[in-house]
Design a protein around this motif. Structure first.
Motif, short mmCIF file in Angstrom:
data_model
loop_
_atom_site.label_atom_id
_atom_site.label_comp_id
_atom_site.label_asym_id
_atom_site.label_seq_id
_atom_site.Cartn_x
_atom_site.Cartn_y
_atom_site.Cartn_z
N ILE A 288 36.66 15.90 -21.36
CA ILE A 288 36.28 16.04 -22.77
C ILE A 288 34.79 15.76 -22.95
CG2 ILE A 288 36.56 15.01 -25.06
CD1 ILE A 288 39.53 14.49 -24.22
N TYR A 289 34.29 14.72 -22.29
CA TYR A 289 32.88 14.35 -22.48
C TYR A 289 31.91 15.27 -21.76
CZ TYR A 289 33.95 9.99 -24.89
OH TYR A 289 34.38 9.07 -25.82
N THR A 290 32.38 16.05 -20.77
CA THR A 290 31.48 16.97 -20.07
C THR A 290 31.57 18.38 -20.62
OG1 THR A 290 33.18 17.26 -18.36
CG2 THR A 290 31.43 15.66 -17.92
N LEU A 291 32.79 18.90 -20.78
CA LEU A 291 32.94 20.29 -21.22
C LEU A 291 32.50 20.50 -22.66
CD1 LEU A 291 36.36 21.32 -19.63
CD2 LEU A 291 34.05 21.72 -18.77
N ARG A 292 32.58 19.45 -23.48
CA ARG A 292 32.23 19.60 -24.91
C ARG A 292 30.85 19.01 -25.23
NH1 ARG A 292 37.18 18.23 -28.79
NH2 ARG A 292 35.65 19.15 -30.18
N ASN A 293 30.04 18.77 -24.20
CA ASN A 293 28.78 18.09 -24.43
C ASN A 293 27.64 18.79 -23.68
OD1 ASN A 293 26.62 16.10 -24.31
ND2 ASN A 293 28.14 14.65 -25.08
#
Length: 315
Positions: A288-293
């Motif tokens: 979540i923190y990598t793909l959406r950031n």
């Protein structure tokens, strides 16, 4: 005292999942892959935050602390899950069982406090931008992170110590790790009072933090809606979307298991839900923190370029 000594001398048996012998190797390999991906993903975030100056902000500091916590959280239960998948019902000493119980709940309650701290960080960044860096100094960041760990490990002492002092007449734990509800089902005495204390401690720790998170995001929503342009509103919301997703995943699964008396549910019903918050949530957090950031994606690119340059340097 005799009851306590007998409890600490006995051995429990983790029932694990009731699956056929043919499916055990597949379940083991699948769980092992998820576990290794979880460890890799969270280690990647910790390394990125340490290695890339673009991520040297309070928000990413707390994300790295969360990733460090997830490494321990997932490792507190998955090794026993892998063992039961490979060998079936497995014996576990009472010392190991109660230690696992304590660390699992310590880390879980710590995550509740840490998610609240992360919501506070977003609130200060969006609602008080001019004072944000002064309010969220490096010293304050470390103090908030340390206080979260201290609060979690202190609160978990109550349910863990009460459960460890119960006299047990049965030994098969209807779970793949030692948790409150399945252990309380094995006790020789009425555990109604213990269940109320457990529910109060865990309920206060999780409930108060959840209420605070909702209040902070209510303040964020009001502040964002006052922003003049749609672009600035979208940018403000984007910095919170990943954290809100993680909060929703963690609390939705945890509330399903821990709201109400820990000893009031049917045996074995917690196992499938436990897989969500004890195995899948730690896996999804780094995704979540990598793909959406975008900032994390750019940091991955910068660090990868530096590694390639170092690797090609001697050539």
């Amino acid at each position: 005292m005799d009851h306590v000594n007998h409890t600490w001398d006995q051995t429990f048996v983790l029932a694990g999942f009731n699956i056929s012998e043919m499916l055990r190797p597949l379940a083991f390999l699948g769980t092992l892959c998820v576990y290794l991906l979880t460890l890799s993903g969270n280690v990647l975030i910790i390394v990125l935050v340490k290695a890339d100056s673009g991520l040297s902000t309070p928000m990413y500091f707390f994300i790295s602390v969360l990733s460090f916590l997830e490494l321990w959280y997932v490792s507190s239960t998955v090794p026993t899950l892998l063992h039961t998948l490979l060998h079936g019902s497995s014996p576990i000493s009472s010392v190991t069982c109660f230690t696992q119980l304590y660390f699992f709940h310590s880390l879980g309650i710590t995550e509740c406090f840490l998610l609240c701290v992360m919501a506070l960080d977003r609130y200060l960044a969006i609602c008080l931008p001019l004072r944000y860096h002064a309010l969220m100094s490096t010293q304050v960041q470390r103090w908030l992170a340390g206080a979260s760990w201290m609060a979690g490990f202190s609160a978990a002492l109550v349910p863990a110590s009460l459960t460890a002092t119960l006299p047990y007449c049965l030994k098969e734990v209807a779970h793949y790790f030692c948790d409150l509800a399945p252990l309380m089902h094995l006790a020789c005495v009425d555990t109604g009072w213990h269940a109320q204390v457990h529910g109060a401690v865990i309920g206060v720790a999780t409930g108060c933090n959840f209420v605070l998170i909702c209040g902070l995001y209510g303040g964020i929503l009001r502040a964002v809606l006052k922003l003049p342009s749609a672009a600035s509103r979208a940018k403000a919301f984007s910095t919170c979307s990943s954290h809100m997703t993680v909060v929703a995943l963690f609390y939705a699964s945890a509330f399903m298991v821990y709201v109400g008396s820990p000893g009031s549910r049917a045996e074995g019903t917690d196992k499938p839900i436990a897989l969500v918050y004890a195995l899948l949530t730690p896996l999804l957090n780094p995704i979540i923190y990598t793909l959406r950031n975008k900032e994390v994606k750019e940091a991955v690119r910068r660090v990868s370029d530096r590694i390639r340059k170092i690797w090609r340097g001697p050539l």
